[in-house]
Write an enzyme that holds these catalytic residues in place. Structure first.
Site, PDB file in Angstrom:
ATOM      1  N   PRO A  67      -1.474  -4.092   2.552  1.00  0.00           N
ATOM      2  CG  PRO A  67       0.154  -5.120   1.227  1.00  0.00           C
ATOM      3  CD  PRO A  67      -0.041  -4.377   2.506  1.00  0.00           C
ATOM      4  CG  HIS A  68      -6.742  -4.874   2.241  1.00  0.00           C
ATOM      5  ND1 HIS A  68      -6.062  -3.746   2.649  1.00  0.00           N
ATOM      6  CD2 HIS A  68      -7.949  -4.461   1.831  1.00  0.00           C
ATOM      7  CE1 HIS A  68      -6.854  -2.688   2.499  1.00  0.00           C
ATOM      8  NE2 HIS A  68      -8.002  -3.099   2.000  1.00  0.00           N
TER       9      HIS A  68
END
Length: 154
Positions: A67-68
């Site tokens: 996730p980013h």
């Protein structure tokens, strides 16, 4: 840009994630950043991460999710690592649960740094031996050691 693993530290590693859903895991990772004093608004960060997930899952397969988000509140890339012993449905590309999570935050407006950080982590996690070593590590400190040694190996 320095390697994102160089900046990682034990208080940014959660060796025993409790979350059973994608949102619960993202909230745990975000909460870690709040406790570390890196971000102030947990809810806003979770919203940004979920909005990114709505564009397409960051579950890349082989039990890994990356996730980013780009956020205005930071001035350099930050990595938070989490491991789940039960695995979580992260809508991964291969349909398998994710158990290794690498949350990357980069400063808003720094697209190059964002892409470099993603590429660094993606390259590291292609190695099956590294993924297995991370799964066997029994603490935040041992996870950090595995990451740093692996990063030095190239």
């Amino acid at each position: 840009m320095r390697s994102v693993t160089e900046e990682c530290r034990p208080d940014l590693i959660l060796a025993g994630l409790k979350g059973r859903t994608r949102e619960e895991v993202l909230r745990e990772l975000a909460s870690c950043l709040v406790r570390a004093g890196i971000v102030k608004e947990e809810d806003l960060l979770v919203e940004a991460l979920l909005a990114r997930e709505d564009l397409g899952s960051t579950g890349v397969g082989d039990g890994v999710a990356i996730p980013h988000a780009r956020v205005p509140a930071i001035d350099h890339p930050v990595l938070v690592v989490g491991r789940s012993t039960q695995g979580v449905d992260f809508k991964s590309l291969d349909g398998k649960p994710a158990d290794l999570f690498f949350l990357i935050l980069t400063p808003d407006g720094k697209t190059g740094e964002h892409l470099q950080a993603l590429a660094q982590i993606s390259r590291l996690l292609r190695r099956a031996a590294l993924r297995e070593a991370l799964r066997r590590a029994d603490s935040a400190e041992s996870i950090l050691k595995v990451l740093k040694e692996s990063s030095e190996e190239g």
